[in-house]
Design an enzyme around this catalytic site. Structure first.
Site, PDB file in Angstrom:
ATOM      1  N   SER A  52      -3.916   0.286  14.503  1.00 51.19           N
ATOM      2  CA  SER A  52      -4.519   1.612  14.669  1.00 51.19           C
ATOM      3  C   SER A  52      -4.644   1.921  16.155  1.00 51.19           C
ATOM      4  O   SER A  52      -4.866   1.014  16.968  1.00 51.19           O
ATOM      5  CB  SER A  52      -5.908   1.642  14.033  1.00 51.19           C
ATOM      6  OG  SER A  52      -6.621   2.799  14.464  1.00 51.19           O
ATOM      7  N   LYS A  96      -8.198  -4.283  12.764  1.00 51.62           N
ATOM      8  CA  LYS A  96      -7.002  -3.646  13.353  1.00 51.62           C
ATOM      9  C   LYS A  96      -6.598  -4.342  14.670  1.00 51.62           C
ATOM     10  O   LYS A  96      -5.430  -4.473  14.990  1.00 51.62           O
ATOM     11  CB  LYS A  96      -7.243  -2.150  13.555  1.00 51.62           C
ATOM     12  CG  LYS A  96      -7.401  -1.396  12.248  1.00 51.62           C
ATOM     13  CD  LYS A  96      -6.077  -1.275  11.495  1.00 51.62           C
ATOM     14  CE  LYS A  96      -6.120  -1.772  10.090  1.00 51.62           C
ATOM     15  NZ  LYS A  96      -4.863  -1.539   9.350  1.00 51.62           N
ATOM     16  N   TYR A 123     -13.933  -2.570  10.941  1.00 54.88           N
ATOM     17  CA  TYR A 123     -12.586  -2.038  10.712  1.00 54.88           C
ATOM     18  C   TYR A 123     -11.726  -2.233  11.953  1.00 54.88           C
ATOM     19  O   TYR A 123     -10.590  -2.709  11.868  1.00 54.88           O
ATOM     20  CB  TYR A 123     -12.675  -0.551  10.370  1.00 54.88           C
ATOM     21  CG  TYR A 123     -11.340   0.149  10.290  1.00 54.88           C
ATOM     22  CD1 TYR A 123     -10.905   0.958  11.343  1.00 54.88           C
ATOM     23  CD2 TYR A 123     -10.522  -0.007   9.185  1.00 54.88           C
ATOM     24  CE1 TYR A 123      -9.675   1.608  11.281  1.00 54.88           C
ATOM     25  CE2 TYR A 123      -9.292   0.636   9.111  1.00 54.88           C
ATOM     26  CZ  TYR A 123      -8.878   1.443  10.167  1.00 54.88           C
ATOM     27  OH  TYR A 123      -7.653   2.083  10.108  1.00 54.88           O
ATOM     28  N   ASN A 180       1.188  -2.687   5.481  1.00 50.45           N
ATOM     29  CA  ASN A 180       0.509  -1.402   5.695  1.00 50.45           C
ATOM     30  C   ASN A 180      -0.853  -1.313   5.029  1.00 50.45           C
ATOM     31  O   ASN A 180      -1.773  -0.690   5.563  1.00 50.45           O
ATOM     32  CB  ASN A 180       1.418  -0.284   5.176  1.00 50.45           C
ATOM     33  CG  ASN A 180       0.667   1.004   4.949  1.00 50.45           C
ATOM     34  OD1 ASN A 180       0.311   1.725   5.884  1.00 50.45           O
ATOM     35  ND2 ASN A 180       0.368   1.316   3.688  1.00 50.45           N
ATOM     36  N   ASP A 196       0.988  -1.758  -4.648  1.00 47.12           N
ATOM     37  CA  ASP A 196      -0.311  -1.122  -4.444  1.00 47.12           C
ATOM     38  C   ASP A 196      -1.308  -1.692  -5.449  1.00 47.12           C
ATOM     39  O   ASP A 196      -0.912  -2.144  -6.539  1.00 47.12           O
ATOM     40  CB  ASP A 196      -0.222   0.399  -4.618  1.00 47.12           C
ATOM     41  CG  ASP A 196      -1.276   1.122  -3.786  1.00 47.12           C
ATOM     42  OD1 ASP A 196      -0.917   1.756  -2.773  1.00 47.12           O
ATOM     43  OD2 ASP A 196      -2.472   1.018  -4.143  1.00 47.12           O
ATOM     44  N   VAL A 204      -3.118  -7.163  -1.971  1.00 47.39           N
ATOM     45  CA  VAL A 204      -2.677  -8.018  -0.859  1.00 47.39           C
ATOM     46  C   VAL A 204      -3.734  -9.054  -0.466  1.00 47.39           C
ATOM     47  O   VAL A 204      -3.432 -10.037   0.198  1.00 47.39           O
ATOM     48  CB  VAL A 204      -2.280  -7.196   0.396  1.00 47.39           C
ATOM     49  CG1 VAL A 204      -1.118  -6.269   0.095  1.00 47.39           C
ATOM     50  CG2 VAL A 204      -3.459  -6.429   0.972  1.00 47.39           C
ATOM     51  N   ALA A 224       1.575   3.420  -2.495  1.00 49.46           N
ATOM     52  CA  ALA A 224       1.363   4.448  -3.527  1.00 49.46           C
ATOM     53  C   ALA A 224       1.018   5.811  -2.936  1.00 49.46           C
ATOM     54  O   ALA A 224       1.334   6.833  -3.525  1.00 49.46           O
ATOM     55  CB  ALA A 224       0.258   4.008  -4.487  1.00 49.46           C
ATOM     56  N   GLY A 257       0.824  -1.217   0.000  1.00 50.55           N
ATOM     57  CA  GLY A 257       0.000   0.000   0.000  1.00 50.55           C
ATOM     58  C   GLY A 257       0.847   1.252   0.000  1.00 50.55           C
ATOM     59  O   GLY A 257       0.530   2.229   0.673  1.00 50.55           O
TER      60      GLY A 257
HETATM   61  N1  LIG Z   1      -4.744   7.533   8.231  1.00 58.74           N
HETATM   62  C1  LIG Z   1      -4.976   7.240   9.477  1.00 58.74           C
HETATM   63  O1  LIG Z   1      -5.475   8.067  10.267  1.00 58.74           O
HETATM   64  C2  LIG Z   1      -4.672   5.885   9.999  1.00 58.74           C
HETATM   65  C3  LIG Z   1      -4.381   4.815   9.147  1.00 58.74           C
HETATM   66  N2  LIG Z   1      -4.135   3.572   9.691  1.00 58.74           N
HETATM   67  C4  LIG Z   1      -3.794   2.444   8.849  1.00 58.74           C
HETATM   68  O2  LIG Z   1      -2.678   2.802   8.034  1.00 58.74           O
HETATM   69  C5  LIG Z   1      -2.703   2.051   6.817  1.00 58.74           C
HETATM   70  C6  LIG Z   1      -2.583   3.006   5.649  1.00 58.74           C
HETATM   71  O3  LIG Z   1      -3.701   3.852   5.708  1.00 58.74           O
HETATM   72  P1  LIG Z   1      -3.721   5.286   4.993  1.00 58.74           P
HETATM   73  O4  LIG Z   1      -2.386   5.610   4.436  1.00 58.74           O
HETATM   74  O5  LIG Z   1      -4.376   6.221   5.913  1.00 58.74           O
HETATM   75  O6  LIG Z   1      -4.752   4.948   3.817  1.00 58.74           O
HETATM   76  P2  LIG Z   1      -4.785   5.435   2.302  1.00 58.74           P
HETATM   77  O7  LIG Z   1      -6.115   4.988   1.791  1.00 58.74           O
HETATM   78  O8  LIG Z   1      -4.401   6.859   2.202  1.00 58.74           O
HETATM   79  O9  LIG Z   1      -3.622   4.563   1.606  1.00 58.74           O
HETATM   80  C7  LIG Z   1      -3.757   3.165   1.558  1.00 58.74           C
HETATM   81  C8  LIG Z   1      -3.001   2.643   0.358  1.00 58.74           C
HETATM   82  O10 LIG Z   1      -3.177   1.231   0.333  1.00 58.74           O
HETATM   83  C9  LIG Z   1      -3.612   0.857  -0.963  1.00 58.74           C
HETATM   84  N3  LIG Z   1      -4.426  -0.378  -0.897  1.00 58.74           N
HETATM   85  C10 LIG Z   1      -5.717  -0.491  -0.514  1.00 58.74           C
HETATM   86  N4  LIG Z   1      -6.128  -1.767  -0.637  1.00 58.74           N
HETATM   87  C11 LIG Z   1      -5.072  -2.473  -1.123  1.00 58.74           C
HETATM   88  C12 LIG Z   1      -4.877  -3.831  -1.467  1.00 58.74           C
HETATM   89  N5  LIG Z   1      -5.869  -4.720  -1.413  1.00 58.74           N
HETATM   90  N6  LIG Z   1      -3.650  -4.208  -1.911  1.00 58.74           N
HETATM   91  C13 LIG Z   1      -2.648  -3.303  -2.033  1.00 58.74           C
HETATM   92  N7  LIG Z   1      -2.775  -1.986  -1.732  1.00 58.74           N
HETATM   93  C14 LIG Z   1      -3.981  -1.591  -1.280  1.00 58.74           C
HETATM   94  C15 LIG Z   1      -4.408   2.040  -1.482  1.00 58.74           C
HETATM   95  O11 LIG Z   1      -4.513   2.013  -2.888  1.00 58.74           O
HETATM   96  C16 LIG Z   1      -3.567   3.200  -0.959  1.00 58.74           C
HETATM   97  O12 LIG Z   1      -2.544   3.532  -1.831  1.00 58.74           O
HETATM   98  C17 LIG Z   1      -4.021   1.262   6.846  1.00 58.74           C
HETATM   99  O13 LIG Z   1      -3.759  -0.062   7.258  1.00 58.74           O
HETATM  100  C18 LIG Z   1      -4.858   1.987   7.900  1.00 58.74           C
HETATM  101  O14 LIG Z   1      -5.781   1.110   8.528  1.00 58.74           O
HETATM  102  C19 LIG Z   1      -4.160   3.349  11.045  1.00 58.74           C
HETATM  103  C20 LIG Z   1      -4.442   4.376  11.902  1.00 58.74           C
HETATM  104  C21 LIG Z   1      -4.679   5.715  11.445  1.00 58.74           C
HETATM  105  C1  LIG Z   2     -13.957   3.290   9.833  1.00 62.31           C
HETATM  106  C2  LIG Z   2     -12.670   3.024   9.063  1.00 62.31           C
HETATM  107  C3  LIG Z   2     -12.464   4.125   8.067  1.00 62.31           C
HETATM  108  O1  LIG Z   2     -12.922   4.052   6.951  1.00 62.31           O
HETATM  109  C4  LIG Z   2     -11.694   5.290   8.443  1.00 62.31           C
HETATM  110  C5  LIG Z   2     -10.647   5.213   9.303  1.00 62.31           C
HETATM  111  C6  LIG Z   2      -9.967   6.461   9.647  1.00 62.31           C
HETATM  112  C7  LIG Z   2      -8.782   6.525  10.290  1.00 62.31           C
HETATM  113  C8  LIG Z   2      -8.022   5.290  10.634  1.00 62.31           C
HETATM  114  C9  LIG Z   2      -8.256   4.826  12.047  1.00 62.31           C
HETATM  115  O2  LIG Z   2      -7.485   3.652  12.197  1.00 62.31           O
HETATM  116  C10 LIG Z   2      -7.888   5.857  13.067  1.00 62.31           C
HETATM  117  C11 LIG Z   2      -8.259   5.698  14.350  1.00 62.31           C
HETATM  118  C12 LIG Z   2      -7.878   6.711  15.299  1.00 62.31           C
HETATM  119  C13 LIG Z   2      -8.262   6.637  16.623  1.00 62.31           C
HETATM  120  C14 LIG Z   2      -7.881   7.667  17.503  1.00 62.31           C
HETATM  121  C15 LIG Z   2      -8.129   7.740  18.831  1.00 62.31           C
HETATM  122  C16 LIG Z   2      -8.875   6.745  19.688  1.00 62.31           C
HETATM  123  O3  LIG Z   2      -9.884   6.063  19.032  1.00 62.31           O
HETATM  124  C17 LIG Z   2      -7.917   5.791  20.319  1.00 62.31           C
HETATM  125  C18 LIG Z   2      -7.623   6.184  21.709  1.00 62.31           C
HETATM  126  C19 LIG Z   2      -6.904   5.035  22.429  1.00 62.31           C
HETATM  127  C20 LIG Z   2      -6.002   5.570  23.483  1.00 62.31           C
HETATM  128  O4  LIG Z   2      -5.612   6.751  23.380  1.00 62.31           O
HETATM  129  O5  LIG Z   2      -5.697   4.801  24.377  1.00 62.31           O
END
Ligand SMILES: NC(=O)C1=CN([C@@H]2O[C@H](COP(=O)(O)OP(=O)(O)OC[C@H]3O[C@@H](n4cnc5c(N)ncnc54)[C@H](O)[C@@H]3O)[C@@H](O)[C@H]2O)C=CC1
Ligand SMILES: CCC(=O)/C=C/C=C\C[C@@H](O)/C=C/C=C/C=C\[C@@H](O)CCCC(=O)O
Length: 263
Positions: free
Chosen positions: A145, A162, A158, A96, A36, A65, A14, A12
């Site tokens: 997460s 995680k 979701y 990721n 990606d 993936v 890209a 992931g």
């Molecule tokens: N952005 C946030 O606030 C947070 C993100 N995360 C986690 O971080 C990771 C990355 O998330 P972000 O960068 O925010 O998302 P994003 O959507 O900006 O980037 C995700 C990337 O993964 C690629 N992707 C999606 N499905 C795929 C697949 N089946 N195979 C290969 N590539 C694939 C997408 O095309 C994209 O380039 C995820 O696992 C997400 O759950 C966790 C906590 C917070």
């Molecule tokens: C519903 C999934 C979706 O489409 C969007 C996800 C958006 C962001 C990624 C997600 O993983 C971020 C979660 C952030 C959580 C932030 C704070 C609290 O929920 C955690 C507090 C736990 C602690 O501080 O002990």
């Protein structure tokens, strides 16, 4: 771990956090294969990174993936094989890639990508990194997460995925296959970061989009670069195995211990 000259694989990559992890690894002197499912964005990112770091240090492969078999095109098996054939080894793996989605039929894909993709990527990483299987050891960093450290009534599927990544990673860190093969397994739990996943929160991936958006608005977000700094700590610090590192804008990096209390 001295990252200079090492070989990393990021899924992931890209855009978003995966791109930030890829760039941080390249900046530290690693060679990186990132994959990606989004070919167009992947090729665009590859063009930028190739011109900055050189075509001998970065490759992009289209890969979904959640694709577990070679027949369906570029699978994770193919990605690992291609990375090893191109760069000669694999030392660092970042599982990721992840998506959101709560409503049928989306949630099944979320489980396939987030859980099956991470399990497959972790098992392949253990195969390629373990000194008992011809590897040089190394480190796996799986992306969970901060939400998995809590509950979220509006994104239960979701967060279940995680939470699965959290348990999978902590368990594999103590698994004989990893321990005897010189492989560390760590998990990163970011809070909100400015990426498409957060920007595109919709009714499809939460049970109350207004509540979700309000929560995001009231929770200061990190830049992907902030998150990559925490990621690199889990890569470089060889004392970290089975570590759960939470990172947020307000509190920075916090290592977590996870205890279950009984009432
Ligand atoms: N952005 C946030 O606030 C947070 C993100 N995360 C986690 O971080 C990771 C990355 O998330 P972000 O960068 O925010 O998302 P994003 O959507 O900006 O980037 C995700 C990337 O993964 C690629 N992707 C999606 N499905 C795929 C697949 N089946 N195979 C290969 N590539 C694939 C997408 O095309 C994209 O380039 C995820 O696992 C997400 O759950 C966790 C906590 C917070
Ligand atoms: C519903 C999934 C979706 O489409 C969007 C996800 C958006 C962001 C990624 C997600 O993983 C971020 C979660 C952030 C959580 C932030 C704070 C609290 O929920 C955690 C507090 C736990 C602690 O501080 O002990």
């Amino acid at each position: 771990m001295q990252v200079e000259g090492k070989v990393a694989l990021v899924t992931g990559g890209a855009e978003g956090l995966g791109r930030a992890f890829t760039e941080a690894l390249l900046e530290a002197g690693a060679k990186v294969c990132f994959c990606d499912v989004n070919t167009e964005q992947g090729e665009s990112t590859y063009t930028v990174l190739k011109s900055k770091y050189g075509s001998d240090r970065v490759i992009f492969q289209k890969c979904d993936v959640s694709n577990q078999t070679e027949m369906e095109g570029k699978s994770l098996n193919y990605l690992f094989r291609c990375t090893k054939e191109t760069f000669g080894n694999i030392d660092i793996v970042c599982n990721n890639a992840g998506i959101g989605g709560e409503k049928p039929p989306l949630w099944g894909k979320v489980v396939d990508v987030n859980v099956k993709g991470c399990i497959c990527g972790t098992l392949l990483a253990l195969d390629y990194l373990s000194t008992e299987k011809g590897g040089s050891g190394g480190v796996i960093v799986n992306i969970s997460s901060a939400g998995a450290l809590n509950i979220n009534p509006y994104g239960p599927v979701y967060l279940a995925t995680k939470s699965a990544i959290l348990s999978l990673s902590r368990s594999f860190a103590q698994n004989p296959l990893a321990c005897s093969g010189g492989v560390r397994v760590n998990v990163l739990c970011p809070s909100f970061a400015e990426t498409s996943l957060v920007r595109n929160i919709s009714e499809q991936n939460t049970y109350d989009v207004n509540v979700a958006r309000k929560f995001v608005e009231h929770t200061p977000s990190m830049s992907p670069k902030d998150v990559a700094e925490a990621f690199m700590e889990l890569v470089v610090d060889e004392s970290k195995n089975g570590a759960v590192l939470k990172c947020s804008k307000e509190k920075g990096k916090q290592y977590c211990t996870i205890n279950v209390t009984y009432s």
